[in-house]
Design a protein around this motif. Structure first.
Motif, PDB file in Angstrom:
ATOM      1  N   ALA A  92       0.611  -0.904   0.446  1.00  0.00           N
ATOM      2  CA  ALA A  92       0.175   0.219   0.063  1.00  0.00           C
ATOM      3  C   ALA A  92       1.004   1.166  -0.262  1.00  0.00           C
ATOM      4  CB  ALA A  92      -0.752   0.150   1.146  1.00  0.00           C
ATOM      5  N   MET A  93       0.131   2.202  -0.294  1.00  0.00           N
ATOM      6  CA  MET A  93       0.642   3.485  -0.529  1.00  0.00           C
ATOM      7  C   MET A  93       0.832   4.190   1.352  1.00  0.00           C
ATOM      8  SD  MET A  93       2.930   3.588  -2.483  1.00  0.00           S
ATOM      9  CE  MET A  93       3.796   4.893  -3.028  1.00  0.00           C
ATOM     10  N   LEU A  94       1.479   4.891   2.148  1.00  0.00           N
ATOM     11  CA  LEU A  94       1.013   5.172   2.924  1.00  0.00           C
ATOM     12  C   LEU A  94       1.775   7.400   2.932  1.00  0.00           C
ATOM     13  CD1 LEU A  94       0.616   5.734   5.617  1.00  0.00           C
ATOM     14  CD2 LEU A  94       2.737   5.040   6.285  1.00  0.00           C
ATOM     15  N   ARG A  95       0.509   7.805   3.036  1.00  0.00           N
ATOM     16  CA  ARG A  95       1.161   9.614   2.771  1.00  0.00           C
ATOM     17  C   ARG A  95       0.576  10.045   4.432  1.00  0.00           C
ATOM     18  NH1 ARG A  95      -1.460  11.674  -2.096  1.00  0.00           N
ATOM     19  NH2 ARG A  95      -2.845  11.725  -1.271  1.00  0.00           N
ATOM     20  N   LEU A  96       2.034  10.539   5.069  1.00  0.00           N
ATOM     21  CA  LEU A  96       1.488  11.098   6.518  1.00  0.00           C
ATOM     22  C   LEU A  96       0.980  12.791   6.335  1.00  0.00           C
ATOM     23  CD1 LEU A  96       4.833  10.587   8.014  1.00  0.00           C
ATOM     24  CD2 LEU A  96       3.087   9.121   8.226  1.00  0.00           C
ATOM     25  N   ALA A  97      -0.313  13.469   7.262  1.00  0.00           N
ATOM     26  CA  ALA A  97      -0.524  14.459   7.179  1.00  0.00           C
ATOM     27  C   ALA A  97       0.500  15.683   6.754  1.00  0.00           C
ATOM     28  CB  ALA A  97      -1.452  14.760   8.278  1.00  0.00           C
ATOM     29  N   GLY A  98      -0.003  16.328   5.322  1.00  0.00           N
ATOM     30  CA  GLY A  98       0.706  17.463   5.252  1.00  0.00           C
ATOM     31  C   GLY A  98       1.824  17.538   4.319  1.00  0.00           C
ATOM     32  N   SER A  99       2.498  16.057   3.925  1.00  0.00           N
ATOM     33  CA  SER A  99       3.363  15.917   3.299  1.00  0.00           C
ATOM     34  C   SER A  99       2.788  15.259   1.749  1.00  0.00           C
ATOM     35  CB  SER A  99       3.967  14.258   3.324  1.00  0.00           C
ATOM     36  OG  SER A  99       5.009  13.907   2.419  1.00  0.00           O
ATOM     37  N   ALA A 100       3.449  15.406   0.244  1.00  0.00           N
ATOM     38  CA  ALA A 100       2.527  14.969  -0.764  1.00  0.00           C
ATOM     39  C   ALA A 100       3.276  14.036  -1.130  1.00  0.00           C
ATOM     40  CB  ALA A 100       3.242  16.287  -2.012  1.00  0.00           C
ATOM     41  N   ASP A 101       4.153  13.299  -0.096  1.00  0.00           N
ATOM     42  CA  ASP A 101       5.047  11.931  -0.739  1.00  0.00           C
ATOM     43  C   ASP A 101       4.079  10.902  -0.186  1.00  0.00           C
ATOM     44  OD1 ASP A 101       6.982  13.424  -2.184  1.00  0.00           O
ATOM     45  OD2 ASP A 101       8.302  14.315  -0.727  1.00  0.00           O
ATOM     46  N   ALA A 102       3.997   9.498  -0.977  1.00  0.00           N
ATOM     47  CA  ALA A 102       3.982   8.770  -0.989  1.00  0.00           C
ATOM     48  C   ALA A 102       4.453   7.619  -0.492  1.00  0.00           C
ATOM     49  CB  ALA A 102       2.706   7.912  -1.123  1.00  0.00           C
ATOM     50  N   THR A 103       4.913   6.787   0.485  1.00  0.00           N
ATOM     51  CA  THR A 103       5.884   5.648   0.726  1.00  0.00           C
ATOM     52  C   THR A 103       5.149   4.840   0.418  1.00  0.00           C
ATOM     53  OG1 THR A 103       7.124   7.141   2.177  1.00  0.00           O
ATOM     54  CG2 THR A 103       7.967   4.186   2.527  1.00  0.00           C
ATOM     55  N   PRO A 104       6.186   3.979  -0.308  1.00  0.00           N
ATOM     56  CA  PRO A 104       5.279   2.270  -0.080  1.00  0.00           C
ATOM     57  C   PRO A 104       5.210   1.641   1.031  1.00  0.00           C
ATOM     58  CG  PRO A 104       7.059   2.245  -1.149  1.00  0.00           C
ATOM     59  CD  PRO A 104       7.332   3.444  -0.712  1.00  0.00           C
ATOM     60  N   VAL A 105       4.425   0.905   1.740  1.00  0.00           N
ATOM     61  CA  VAL A 105       4.505   0.283   3.228  1.00  0.00           C
ATOM     62  C   VAL A 105       3.743  -1.228   3.275  1.00  0.00           C
ATOM     63  CG1 VAL A 105       3.966   1.953   4.550  1.00  0.00           C
ATOM     64  CG2 VAL A 105       2.470   0.825   3.867  1.00  0.00           C
ATOM     65  N   ARG A 106       4.349  -2.553   3.524  1.00  0.00           N
ATOM     66  CA  ARG A 106       3.950  -3.673   3.488  1.00  0.00           C
ATOM     67  C   ARG A 106       2.489  -3.716   4.503  1.00  0.00           C
ATOM     68  NH1 ARG A 106       7.608  -9.023   3.274  1.00  0.00           N
ATOM     69  NH2 ARG A 106       8.543  -7.022   3.910  1.00  0.00           N
ATOM     70  N   VAL A 107       1.344  -4.245   3.838  1.00  0.00           N
ATOM     71  CA  VAL A 107       0.946  -3.842   4.681  1.00  0.00           C
ATOM     72  C   VAL A 107       0.160  -6.126   5.652  1.00  0.00           C
ATOM     73  CG1 VAL A 107      -2.068  -4.072   5.313  1.00  0.00           C
ATOM     74  CG2 VAL A 107      -0.738  -2.851   3.793  1.00  0.00           C
ATOM     75  N   ARG A 108       0.339  -6.107   6.795  1.00  0.00           N
ATOM     76  CA  ARG A 108       0.842  -7.471   7.469  1.00  0.00           C
ATOM     77  C   ARG A 108      -0.658  -7.736   8.326  1.00  0.00           C
ATOM     78  NH1 ARG A 108       6.161  -9.909   8.112  1.00  0.00           N
ATOM     79  NH2 ARG A 108       7.101  -8.516   7.868  1.00  0.00           N
ATOM     80  N   ASN A 109      -1.830  -6.895   8.615  1.00  0.00           N
ATOM     81  CA  ASN A 109      -2.493  -6.981   8.694  1.00  0.00           C
ATOM     82  C   ASN A 109      -3.861  -6.205   8.494  1.00  0.00           C
ATOM     83  OD1 ASN A 109      -3.626  -5.765  11.275  1.00  0.00           O
ATOM     84  ND2 ASN A 109      -2.617  -7.612  11.946  1.00  0.00           N
ATOM     85  N   LEU A 110      -5.301  -6.232   8.079  1.00  0.00           N
ATOM     86  CA  LEU A 110      -5.842  -5.457   7.744  1.00  0.00           C
ATOM     87  C   LEU A 110      -7.504  -5.343   8.061  1.00  0.00           C
ATOM     88  CD1 LEU A 110      -6.644  -2.895   5.652  1.00  0.00           C
ATOM     89  CD2 LEU A 110      -7.061  -4.677   4.026  1.00  0.00           C
ATOM     90  N   SER A 111      -8.341  -4.666   8.573  1.00  0.00           N
ATOM     91  CA  SER A 111      -9.770  -5.226   8.996  1.00  0.00           C
ATOM     92  C   SER A 111     -10.176  -3.712   8.696  1.00  0.00           C
ATOM     93  CB  SER A 111     -10.204  -5.554  10.462  1.00  0.00           C
ATOM     94  OG  SER A 111      -9.073  -3.756  11.258  1.00  0.00           O
ATOM     95  N   ALA A 112     -11.495  -4.143   8.832  1.00  0.00           N
ATOM     96  CA  ALA A 112     -12.349  -2.707   8.352  1.00  0.00           C
ATOM     97  C   ALA A 112     -12.239  -1.455   8.895  1.00  0.00           C
ATOM     98  CB  ALA A 112     -13.916  -3.004   8.582  1.00  0.00           C
ATOM     99  N   GLY A 113     -11.713  -1.773  10.329  1.00  0.00           N
ATOM    100  CA  GLY A 113     -11.339  -0.186  10.871  1.00  0.00           C
ATOM    101  C   GLY A 113      -9.992   0.444  11.415  1.00  0.00           C
ATOM    102  N   GLY A 114      -8.946  -0.783  10.302  1.00  0.00           N
ATOM    103  CA  GLY A 114      -7.345  -0.324  11.014  1.00  0.00           C
ATOM    104  C   GLY A 114      -6.926  -1.458   9.880  1.00  0.00           C
ATOM    105  N   MET A 115      -5.304  -0.779   9.890  1.00  0.00           N
ATOM    106  CA  MET A 115      -4.244  -1.463   9.551  1.00  0.00           C
ATOM    107  C   MET A 115      -3.342  -1.669  10.530  1.00  0.00           C
ATOM    108  SD  MET A 115      -3.482   0.384   6.190  1.00  0.00           S
ATOM    109  CE  MET A 115      -1.457  -0.140   6.009  1.00  0.00           C
ATOM    110  N   MET A 116      -2.112  -2.861  10.221  1.00  0.00           N
ATOM    111  CA  MET A 116      -1.311  -2.691  10.488  1.00  0.00           C
ATOM    112  C   MET A 116       0.258  -3.106   9.664  1.00  0.00           C
ATOM    113  SD  MET A 116       1.418  -5.507  13.640  1.00  0.00           S
ATOM    114  CE  MET A 116       1.165  -6.594  12.621  1.00  0.00           C
ATOM    115  N   ALA A 117       1.053  -1.993   9.272  1.00  0.00           N
ATOM    116  CA  ALA A 117       1.974  -2.401   8.265  1.00  0.00           C
ATOM    117  C   ALA A 117       3.796  -2.101   8.813  1.00  0.00           C
ATOM    118  CB  ALA A 117       1.445  -1.339   7.668  1.00  0.00           C
ATOM    119  N   ASP A 118       4.353  -2.713   8.068  1.00  0.00           N
ATOM    120  CA  ASP A 118       5.987  -2.498   8.385  1.00  0.00           C
ATOM    121  C   ASP A 118       5.917  -0.775   7.822  1.00  0.00           C
ATOM    122  OD1 ASP A 118       6.451  -5.223   9.146  1.00  0.00           O
ATOM    123  OD2 ASP A 118       6.894  -5.865   7.075  1.00  0.00           O
ATOM    124  N   TYR A 119       6.081   0.102   8.888  1.00  0.00           N
ATOM    125  CA  TYR A 119       7.247   0.984   8.964  1.00  0.00           C
ATOM    126  C   TYR A 119       7.658   1.658   9.375  1.00  0.00           C
ATOM    127  CZ  TYR A 119       5.906   6.447   7.428  1.00  0.00           C
ATOM    128  OH  TYR A 119       6.414   7.788   7.479  1.00  0.00           O
TER     129      TYR A 119
END
Length: 127
Positions: free
Chosen positions: A31-58
């Motif tokens: 997935a791509m992760l972008r922090l607030a205020g940044s135009a740059d997105a960083t690729p992250v590996r999603v470890r688990n995913l639910s309807a309400g959130g996720m955990m990723a390597d970052y």
């Protein structure tokens, strides 16, 4: 270790990680992760995913409650905030629920095989 569970003994009761109720689906997808205020997105590996959130390597880590956006395949950009960050992993609580099964759907439509995937078959007589 199949699943990572942070120690919640020192986590306040109003913390996003303490009120998890959605079942989590363990998987590996990018997935791509972008922090607030940044135009740059960083690729992250999603470890688990639910309807309400996720955990990723970052590995960079992020402060708790920082606003983020995550682009998840099959779903698009999802706003949320950092629930926790530790040891090269990050937990994100989404601002709205998603359908995590959409991320597991095949990317292509399957209507035809692209030319570059088709095997090369010889023509004519092979004597």
């Amino acid at each position: 270790m199949d699943q990572y569970s942070p120690d919640h003994s020192s986590v306040p009761a109003d913390d996003a990680t303490s009120n998890r109720q959605d079942p989590r689906d363990s998987l590996f997808l990018m997935a791509m992760l972008r922090l607030a205020g940044s135009a740059d997105a960083t690729p992250v590996r999603v470890r688990n995913l639910s309807a309400g959130g996720m955990m990723a390597d970052y590995p960079e880590g992020a402060d708790r409650d920082v606003k983020v956006q995550v682009e998840i395949r099959g779903i698009g950009w999802v706003p949320g905030q950092v629930a926790w960050s530790t040891s090269g992993r990050i937990g994100i609580a989404f601002d709205r629920h998603i359908d995590p099964m959409l991320a597991r759907k095949p990317v292509g439509q399957g209507a035809h095989t692209p030319v570059y995937v088709k095997p090369i078959l010889p023509r004519g007589n092979l004597r």
